[in-house]
Write a protein that holds these residues in place. Structure first.
Motif, mmCIF file in Angstrom:
data_model
loop_
_atom_site.group_PDB
_atom_site.id
_atom_site.type_symbol
_atom_site.label_atom_id
_atom_site.label_comp_id
_atom_site.label_asym_id
_atom_site.label_seq_id
_atom_site.Cartn_x
_atom_site.Cartn_y
_atom_site.Cartn_z
ATOM 1 N N VAL A 95 10.169 -2.265 -6.635
ATOM 2 C CA VAL A 95 9.462 -3.218 -7.493
ATOM 3 C C VAL A 95 8.310 -2.523 -8.215
ATOM 4 O O VAL A 95 8.084 -2.728 -9.412
ATOM 5 C CB VAL A 95 8.946 -4.413 -6.668
ATOM 6 C CG1 VAL A 95 8.066 -5.317 -7.520
ATOM 7 C CG2 VAL A 95 10.123 -5.210 -6.098
ATOM 8 N N ALA A 96 7.577 -1.655 -7.492
ATOM 9 C CA ALA A 96 6.459 -0.932 -8.109
ATOM 10 C C ALA A 96 6.960 0.001 -9.209
ATOM 11 O O ALA A 96 6.336 0.135 -10.262
ATOM 12 C CB ALA A 96 5.697 -0.141 -7.048
ATOM 13 N N ALA A 97 8.100 0.661 -8.980
ATOM 14 C CA ALA A 97 8.652 1.574 -9.987
ATOM 15 C C ALA A 97 9.107 0.810 -11.228
ATOM 16 O O ALA A 97 8.958 1.289 -12.353
ATOM 17 C CB ALA A 97 9.824 2.359 -9.398
ATOM 18 N N TRP A 98 9.657 -0.393 -11.015
ATOM 19 C CA TRP A 98 10.083 -1.216 -12.143
ATOM 20 C C TRP A 98 8.891 -1.779 -12.905
ATOM 21 O O TRP A 98 9.018 -2.198 -14.048
ATOM 22 C CB TRP A 98 10.959 -2.371 -11.649
ATOM 23 C CG TRP A 98 12.372 -1.979 -11.350
ATOM 24 C CD1 TRP A 98 13.012 -0.840 -11.739
ATOM 25 C CD2 TRP A 98 13.326 -2.746 -10.609
ATOM 26 N NE1 TRP A 98 14.307 -0.843 -11.265
ATOM 27 C CE2 TRP A 98 14.534 -1.999 -10.573
ATOM 28 C CE3 TRP A 98 13.288 -3.980 -9.963
ATOM 29 C CZ2 TRP A 98 15.668 -2.461 -9.928
ATOM 30 C CZ3 TRP A 98 14.428 -4.442 -9.319
ATOM 31 C CH2 TRP A 98 15.610 -3.691 -9.295
ATOM 32 N N GLY A 99 7.725 -1.851 -12.225
ATOM 33 C CA GLY A 99 6.565 -2.453 -12.847
ATOM 34 C C GLY A 99 6.727 -3.941 -13.025
ATOM 35 O O GLY A 99 6.224 -4.536 -13.968
ATOM 36 N N SER A 100 7.445 -4.558 -12.086
ATOM 37 C CA SER A 100 7.739 -5.986 -12.176
ATOM 38 C C SER A 100 7.170 -6.715 -10.990
ATOM 39 O O SER A 100 7.130 -6.201 -9.876
ATOM 40 C CB SER A 100 9.257 -6.201 -12.218
ATOM 41 O OG SER A 100 9.586 -7.556 -12.030
ATOM 42 N N THR A 140 15.751 3.760 -13.723
ATOM 43 C CA THR A 140 14.533 3.903 -12.928
ATOM 44 C C THR A 140 14.864 3.929 -11.438
ATOM 45 O O THR A 140 14.288 4.725 -10.680
ATOM 46 C CB THR A 140 13.558 2.746 -13.222
ATOM 47 O OG1 THR A 140 13.217 2.771 -14.617
ATOM 48 C CG2 THR A 140 12.277 2.878 -12.408
ATOM 49 N N LEU A 141 15.781 3.095 -11.015
ATOM 50 C CA LEU A 141 16.188 3.054 -9.611
ATOM 51 C C LEU A 141 16.840 4.375 -9.205
ATOM 52 O O LEU A 141 16.530 4.938 -8.141
ATOM 53 C CB LEU A 141 17.156 1.890 -9.396
ATOM 54 C CG LEU A 141 17.748 1.718 -8.001
ATOM 55 C CD1 LEU A 141 16.650 1.577 -6.951
ATOM 56 C CD2 LEU A 141 18.680 0.511 -7.970
ATOM 57 N N LEU A 142 17.729 4.898 -10.048
ATOM 58 C CA LEU A 142 18.386 6.172 -9.742
ATOM 59 C C LEU A 142 17.376 7.309 -9.688
ATOM 60 O O LEU A 142 17.399 8.142 -8.767
ATOM 61 C CB LEU A 142 19.459 6.463 -10.797
ATOM 62 C CG LEU A 142 20.203 7.792 -10.647
ATOM 63 C CD1 LEU A 142 20.917 7.881 -9.315
ATOM 64 C CD2 LEU A 142 21.190 7.973 -11.811
ATOM 65 N N ASP A 143 16.473 7.356 -10.649
ATOM 66 C CA ASP A 143 15.450 8.405 -10.681
ATOM 67 C C ASP A 143 14.583 8.349 -9.430
ATOM 68 O O ASP A 143 14.244 9.381 -8.836
ATOM 69 C CB ASP A 143 14.603 8.243 -11.939
ATOM 70 C CG ASP A 143 13.683 9.429 -12.185
ATOM 71 O OD1 ASP A 143 14.050 10.560 -11.817
ATOM 72 O OD2 ASP A 143 12.591 9.232 -12.742
ATOM 73 N N LEU A 188 0.836 -1.206 0.000
ATOM 74 C CA LEU A 188 0.000 0.000 0.000
ATOM 75 C C LEU A 188 0.864 1.248 0.000
ATOM 76 O O LEU A 188 0.641 2.181 -0.781
ATOM 77 C CB LEU A 188 -0.926 -0.002 1.209
ATOM 78 C CG LEU A 188 -1.741 1.283 1.436
ATOM 79 C CD1 LEU A 188 -2.708 1.532 0.288
ATOM 80 C CD2 LEU A 188 -2.491 1.220 2.763
ATOM 81 N N GLU A 189 1.868 1.289 0.855
ATOM 82 C CA GLU A 189 2.742 2.463 0.932
ATOM 83 C C GLU A 189 3.467 2.695 -0.389
ATOM 84 O O GLU A 189 3.577 3.833 -0.868
ATOM 85 C CB GLU A 189 3.755 2.287 2.062
ATOM 86 C CG GLU A 189 4.652 3.502 2.248
ATOM 87 C CD GLU A 189 5.736 3.291 3.282
ATOM 88 O OE1 GLU A 189 6.535 4.230 3.491
ATOM 89 O OE2 GLU A 189 5.802 2.193 3.882
ATOM 90 N N ALA A 190 3.949 1.612 -1.008
ATOM 91 C CA ALA A 190 4.653 1.741 -2.286
ATOM 92 C C ALA A 190 3.738 2.297 -3.358
ATOM 93 O O ALA A 190 4.135 3.157 -4.156
ATOM 94 C CB ALA A 190 5.201 0.379 -2.715
ATOM 95 N N THR A 227 11.809 1.848 -0.064
ATOM 96 C CA THR A 227 11.662 0.441 0.303
ATOM 97 C C THR A 227 11.754 -0.461 -0.927
ATOM 98 O O THR A 227 11.587 -0.008 -2.066
ATOM 99 C CB THR A 227 10.315 0.193 1.005
ATOM 100 O OG1 THR A 227 9.253 0.430 0.068
ATOM 101 C CG2 THR A 227 10.154 1.117 2.203
ATOM 102 N N LYS A 228 11.966 -1.752 -0.677
ATOM 103 C CA LYS A 228 12.006 -2.703 -1.794
ATOM 104 C C LYS A 228 10.676 -2.773 -2.538
ATOM 105 O O LYS A 228 10.677 -2.825 -3.778
ATOM 106 C CB LYS A 228 12.445 -4.078 -1.284
ATOM 107 C CG LYS A 228 13.924 -4.120 -0.920
ATOM 108 C CD LYS A 228 14.378 -5.498 -0.494
ATOM 109 C CE LYS A 228 15.885 -5.505 -0.200
ATOM 110 N NZ LYS A 228 16.353 -6.826 0.225
ATOM 111 N N PRO A 229 9.524 -2.769 -1.846
ATOM 112 C CA PRO A 229 8.263 -2.730 -2.597
ATOM 113 C C PRO A 229 8.133 -1.494 -3.488
ATOM 114 O O PRO A 229 7.557 -1.564 -4.572
ATOM 115 C CB PRO A 229 7.199 -2.739 -1.491
ATOM 116 C CG PRO A 229 7.843 -3.460 -0.360
ATOM 117 C CD PRO A 229 9.280 -3.024 -0.409
#
Length: 222
Positions: free
Chosen positions: A174-179, A155-158, A108-110, A169-171
């Protein structure tokens, strides 16, 4: 980060408020749809959580009325209604995201952070210490020297730059990667690669044990 929580289950609302406060959100609670609609029309929020099964005015009607009024606040529907037709109806009514109960708070937070990033336009070019981001071209450089970044590294750097001074956080990653691949090991590999590439930038990625990662300034590079 101002958040509206529209939830009629008092026990769930209380538990969520505590978790959201711990995650640095300022929370206003609406226990029915009439109050939720009024607050969404009259106040500015960074993001909102909206249950569909609200009393007085149901969440779907709140969504439609708020969007018809021209309000663009990012809204995440949080509901026990998980059938496909309910998801489609919620998204068509103006929801930006849809999460069903039961749920894990880190997810939810992610999702909330992802919605807020979408809702605020990021500068197309950004300078941070010796690091320069060109978002239009999806390129980065350190001291004028281009960084060779894979799509996931970019994406991680941005994400880390956008959330600087806050733990990512890790979630969220993952949400930013869309994976759907949330394996911690793969994230660690990309963090390690990014650390190497940021050497000499005046920035470093610090691991916050048990929480995630934080982009912070280091000693001024020579």
């Amino acid at each position: 980060m101002n958040l509206l929580l529209a939830e009629d289950d008092a026990l769930l609302a209380d538990a969520l408020q505590q978790q959201l406060l711990n995650a640095s959100f300022k929370v206003e609670w609406a226990e029915n749809g009439a109050v939720a609609e009024y607050l969404l029309r009259k106040q500015d929020f960074d993001v909102a959580i909206l249950d569909l099964g609200l009393p007085l005015v149901d969440g779907l009607t709140v969504l439609k009325r708020v969007r018809e009024a021209g309000r663009t606040v990012p809204i995440l529907v949080l509901t026990a209604l998980d059938a496909l037709e309910h998801r489609v109806a919620g998204l068509q009514a103006g929801a930006d995201d849809y999460l069903t109960k039961p749920f894990d708070f880190p997810e939810l937070e992610a999702r909330l952070h992802a919605l807020m990033r979408r809702g605020r336009p990021a500068s197309q070019s950004q300078q941070l210490r010796r690091l320069t981001l060109d978002r239009a071209a999806r390129r980065a450089s350190v001291g004028g020297e281009p960084l060779e970044l894979s799509p996931r590294e970019w994406t991680l750097l941005d994400l880390l730059v956008n959330e600087r001074d806050r733990v990512v956080t890790k979630p969220q990653i993952v949400a930013a990667w869309g994976s759907e691949d949330s394996a911690g090991g793969s994230i660690e590999v990309y963090i390690h690669r990014l650390r190497k590439k940021l050497e000499g930038s005046g920035l470093a990625v610090r691991t916050v044990r048990g929480l995630g990662y934080l982009l912070e300034a280091t000693a001024t590079p020579s």
